[in-house]
Design a protein around this motif. Structure first.
Motif, PDB file in Angstrom:
ATOM      1  N   HIS A 118       0.747  -1.097   0.136  1.00  0.00           N
ATOM      2  CA  HIS A 118      -0.036   0.005   0.074  1.00  0.00           C
ATOM      3  C   HIS A 118       0.839   1.378   0.076  1.00  0.00           C
ATOM      4  CE1 HIS A 118      -3.828  -1.841   0.740  1.00  0.00           C
ATOM      5  NE2 HIS A 118      -3.197  -2.431   1.473  1.00  0.00           N
ATOM      6  N   PRO A 119       0.354   2.331  -0.754  1.00  0.00           N
ATOM      7  CA  PRO A 119       1.200   3.462  -0.689  1.00  0.00           C
ATOM      8  C   PRO A 119       1.137   4.276   0.781  1.00  0.00           C
ATOM      9  CG  PRO A 119      -0.753   3.848  -1.907  1.00  0.00           C
ATOM     10  CD  PRO A 119      -0.617   2.295  -1.581  1.00  0.00           C
ATOM     11  N   LEU A 120       2.258   4.941   1.290  1.00  0.00           N
ATOM     12  CA  LEU A 120       2.170   5.235   2.427  1.00  0.00           C
ATOM     13  C   LEU A 120       0.920   6.566   2.817  1.00  0.00           C
ATOM     14  CD1 LEU A 120       6.118   6.002   3.078  1.00  0.00           C
ATOM     15  CD2 LEU A 120       4.733   4.012   3.764  1.00  0.00           C
ATOM     16  N   LYS A 121       0.622   7.063   1.724  1.00  0.00           N
ATOM     17  CA  LYS A 121      -0.707   7.981   1.988  1.00  0.00           C
ATOM     18  C   LYS A 121      -1.663   7.445   2.456  1.00  0.00           C
ATOM     19  CE  LYS A 121      -2.587   7.872  -2.613  1.00  0.00           C
ATOM     20  NZ  LYS A 121      -3.779   7.161  -2.069  1.00  0.00           N
ATOM     21  N   ASP A 122      -1.919   5.979   2.469  1.00  0.00           N
ATOM     22  CA  ASP A 122      -2.997   5.287   2.724  1.00  0.00           C
ATOM     23  C   ASP A 122      -3.158   4.876   4.208  1.00  0.00           C
ATOM     24  OD1 ASP A 122      -3.907   5.200   0.105  1.00  0.00           O
ATOM     25  OD2 ASP A 122      -3.457   3.147  -0.161  1.00  0.00           O
ATOM     26  N   TYR A 123      -1.858   5.192   5.051  1.00  0.00           N
ATOM     27  CA  TYR A 123      -1.628   4.900   6.280  1.00  0.00           C
ATOM     28  C   TYR A 123      -2.034   6.102   7.203  1.00  0.00           C
ATOM     29  CZ  TYR A 123       0.436   0.651   4.956  1.00  0.00           C
ATOM     30  OH  TYR A 123       0.722  -0.485   4.484  1.00  0.00           O
ATOM     31  N   THR A 124      -3.241   6.198   8.025  1.00  0.00           N
ATOM     32  CA  THR A 124      -3.641   7.176   8.613  1.00  0.00           C
ATOM     33  C   THR A 124      -2.625   8.177   9.421  1.00  0.00           C
ATOM     34  OG1 THR A 124      -5.855   6.188   8.912  1.00  0.00           O
ATOM     35  CG2 THR A 124      -5.382   7.948  10.472  1.00  0.00           C
ATOM     36  N   PRO A 125      -1.934   7.537  10.182  1.00  0.00           N
ATOM     37  CA  PRO A 125      -0.858   8.276  10.657  1.00  0.00           C
ATOM     38  C   PRO A 125      -0.069   9.473   9.885  1.00  0.00           C
ATOM     39  CG  PRO A 125      -0.627   6.295  11.909  1.00  0.00           C
ATOM     40  CD  PRO A 125      -1.547   6.194  10.666  1.00  0.00           C
ATOM     41  N   ILE A 126       0.514   8.711   8.632  1.00  0.00           N
ATOM     42  CA  ILE A 126       1.231   9.540   7.773  1.00  0.00           C
ATOM     43  C   ILE A 126       0.426  10.606   7.000  1.00  0.00           C
ATOM     44  CG2 ILE A 126       2.441   9.334   5.718  1.00  0.00           C
ATOM     45  CD1 ILE A 126       3.505   6.867   6.635  1.00  0.00           C
ATOM     46  N   PHE A 127      -0.924  10.056   6.663  1.00  0.00           N
ATOM     47  CA  PHE A 127      -1.805  10.931   5.909  1.00  0.00           C
ATOM     48  C   PHE A 127      -2.090  12.224   7.018  1.00  0.00           C
ATOM     49  CE2 PHE A 127      -6.171  12.775   5.203  1.00  0.00           C
ATOM     50  CZ  PHE A 127      -6.090  12.779   3.803  1.00  0.00           C
ATOM     51  N   ASP A 128      -2.244  12.022   8.595  1.00  0.00           N
ATOM     52  CA  ASP A 128      -2.712  12.996   9.260  1.00  0.00           C
ATOM     53  C   ASP A 128      -1.616  13.983   9.432  1.00  0.00           C
ATOM     54  OD1 ASP A 128      -5.184  11.986   9.505  1.00  0.00           O
ATOM     55  OD2 ASP A 128      -4.729  11.009  11.422  1.00  0.00           O
ATOM     56  N   GLU A 129      -0.288  13.290   9.438  1.00  0.00           N
ATOM     57  CA  GLU A 129       0.985  14.330   9.494  1.00  0.00           C
ATOM     58  C   GLU A 129       1.178  15.278   8.295  1.00  0.00           C
ATOM     59  OE1 GLU A 129       3.296  15.055  11.697  1.00  0.00           O
ATOM     60  OE2 GLU A 129       2.347  13.535  13.321  1.00  0.00           O
ATOM     61  N   ILE A 130       0.871  14.782   6.931  1.00  0.00           N
ATOM     62  CA  ILE A 130       0.810  15.565   5.950  1.00  0.00           C
ATOM     63  C   ILE A 130      -0.130  16.595   5.964  1.00  0.00           C
ATOM     64  CG2 ILE A 130       0.510  15.515   3.505  1.00  0.00           C
ATOM     65  CD1 ILE A 130       1.953  12.916   3.451  1.00  0.00           C
ATOM     66  N   VAL A 131      -1.432  16.324   6.144  1.00  0.00           N
ATOM     67  CA  VAL A 131      -2.398  17.157   6.316  1.00  0.00           C
ATOM     68  C   VAL A 131      -2.306  18.347   7.333  1.00  0.00           C
ATOM     69  CG1 VAL A 131      -4.936  17.568   6.835  1.00  0.00           C
ATOM     70  CG2 VAL A 131      -4.142  15.858   5.244  1.00  0.00           C
ATOM     71  N   ALA A 132      -1.812  17.980   8.720  1.00  0.00           N
ATOM     72  CA  ALA A 132      -1.631  18.972   9.692  1.00  0.00           C
ATOM     73  C   ALA A 132      -0.425  20.004   9.234  1.00  0.00           C
ATOM     74  CB  ALA A 132      -1.111  18.082  10.992  1.00  0.00           C
ATOM     75  N   ALA A 133       0.472  19.427   8.652  1.00  0.00           N
ATOM     76  CA  ALA A 133       1.715  20.367   8.180  1.00  0.00           C
ATOM     77  C   ALA A 133       1.187  21.413   7.247  1.00  0.00           C
ATOM     78  CB  ALA A 133       2.938  19.379   7.600  1.00  0.00           C
ATOM     79  N   ARG A 134       0.533  20.779   6.144  1.00  0.00           N
ATOM     80  CA  ARG A 134      -0.222  21.459   4.982  1.00  0.00           C
ATOM     81  C   ARG A 134      -1.076  22.642   5.707  1.00  0.00           C
ATOM     82  NH1 ARG A 134       2.172  21.028   0.815  1.00  0.00           N
ATOM     83  NH2 ARG A 134       0.968  22.728  -0.240  1.00  0.00           N
ATOM     84  N   THR A 135      -1.644  22.190   6.816  1.00  0.00           N
ATOM     85  CA  THR A 135      -2.682  23.343   7.376  1.00  0.00           C
ATOM     86  C   THR A 135      -1.836  24.343   8.055  1.00  0.00           C
ATOM     87  OG1 THR A 135      -4.518  21.704   7.797  1.00  0.00           O
ATOM     88  CG2 THR A 135      -4.628  23.571   9.219  1.00  0.00           C
ATOM     89  N   GLN A 136      -0.974  23.967   8.525  1.00  0.00           N
ATOM     90  CA  GLN A 136       0.117  25.018   9.345  1.00  0.00           C
ATOM     91  C   GLN A 136       0.676  25.766   8.407  1.00  0.00           C
ATOM     92  OE1 GLN A 136       2.805  23.283  12.355  1.00  0.00           O
ATOM     93  NE2 GLN A 136       1.541  21.505  12.383  1.00  0.00           N
ATOM     94  N   ILE A 137       1.247  25.368   7.254  1.00  0.00           N
ATOM     95  CA  ILE A 137       1.844  26.140   6.133  1.00  0.00           C
ATOM     96  C   ILE A 137       0.843  27.180   5.703  1.00  0.00           C
ATOM     97  CG2 ILE A 137       2.537  26.049   3.475  1.00  0.00           C
ATOM     98  CD1 ILE A 137       3.844  23.439   4.470  1.00  0.00           C
ATOM     99  N   GLU A 138      -0.413  26.834   5.495  1.00  0.00           N
ATOM    100  CA  GLU A 138      -1.477  27.714   4.840  1.00  0.00           C
ATOM    101  C   GLU A 138      -1.565  28.797   5.993  1.00  0.00           C
ATOM    102  OE1 GLU A 138      -2.576  28.135   1.910  1.00  0.00           O
ATOM    103  OE2 GLU A 138      -1.362  26.443   1.152  1.00  0.00           O
TER     104      GLU A 138
END
Length: 258
Positions: free
Chosen positions: A233-253
């Motif tokens: 499975h691609p890493l993006k399908d794993y919730t902890p990794i997906f959540d980290e990326i979303v959280a980081a992008r939210t902070q950037i915005e």
């Protein structure tokens, strides 16, 4: 006005993707090629905030920060080179050879070492028509002209500099040098207070560079998470990794909004 900013952002983003991103790794190994510097200059990124009658692009501060942010996504070193060139021109808008600076044919820089090093830099000596002394860790210290401070005044030094490059971490596309000064070719361009004021006014510009670094890094991380797999499975399908990326992008915005 917002539409104009978006047009500018898209223009800089397209240029950075086409001309900088493809050679970003080589920049960190070998430095910024002169041909790329001249292409950047042709876009009007140098002298960005100088008025048109001074040879600049006449952008406001927000437009300039967009340039720094978008170029930093592709190469932090390129963005820092643009920043130092513009800082030099803000301090010394009537510099000798300004056309060569604005066209990217020669490099200039501002010695920031007394302001970011914890230890106090040794003062330069200005006497008898000469400026002499040594400065450690000058960013882009091999430039043709360097603005330096003797503690009370600032000077643009145009010759008599001997720079020794050092291995360093960070913005490796920019050289970091120890520079010996022994020059009779210099010009007083203001007071120490003038330089400190310009640096204080540059807080938003520095923030824009590092915002671009963060955004570019997260874009690469998100792309990698789509192609790197674990347990089929691609890493993006794993919730902890997906959540980290979303959280980081939210902070950037959020940071961009501020």
């Amino acid at each position: 006005m917002m539409e104009e900013y978006e047009i500018l952002r898209n223009t800089v983003r397209e240029f950075s993707s086409k001309e900088i991103e493809a050679v970003s790794k080589d920049i960190e190994i070998n430095g910024i090629p002169r041909s790329l510097k001249e292409k950047i200059a042709a876009q009007g990124f140098l002298g960005a905030t100088l008025p048109a009658e001074k040879g600049g692009s006449g952008l406001d501060e927000k437009g300039y920060m967009i340039i720094l942010e978008e170029t930093a996504k592709a190469s932090p070193s390129v963005s820092m080179w643009i920043f130092l060139t513009n800082l030099y021109l803000k301090i010394h808008p009537d510099a000798n050879g300004k056309q060569d600076i604005l066209s990217g044919k020669i490099d200039v820089t501002v010695d920031l070492s007394p302001y970011y090093l914890r230890s106090k830099a040794q003062p330069l000596n200005v006497a008898g028509g000469k400026i002499s002394g040594k400065r450690a860790n000058v960013i882009n210290g091999t430039a043709s002209s360097i603005i330096v401070s003797d503690g009370s005044s600032i000077y643009a030094v145009g010759s008599g500099m001997h720079a020794v490059n050092k291995n360093h971490l960070g913005l490796r596309g920019m050289d970091l040098s120890d520079v010996d000064f022994d020059s009779s070719t210099y010009e007083k361009v203001g007071s120490e207070e003038k330089l400190r004021t310009e640096l204080k006014n540059s807080d938003g510009e520095i923030a824009a560079i590092f915002l671009g670094v963060a955004d570019g890094t997260m874009a690469k991380a998100a792309d990698y998470s789509k192609v790197r797999t674990a347990f089929d499975h691609p890493l993006k399908d794993y919730t902890p990794i997906f959540d980290e990326i979303v959280a980081a992008r939210t902070q950037i915005e959020l940071i961009r909004y501020y």
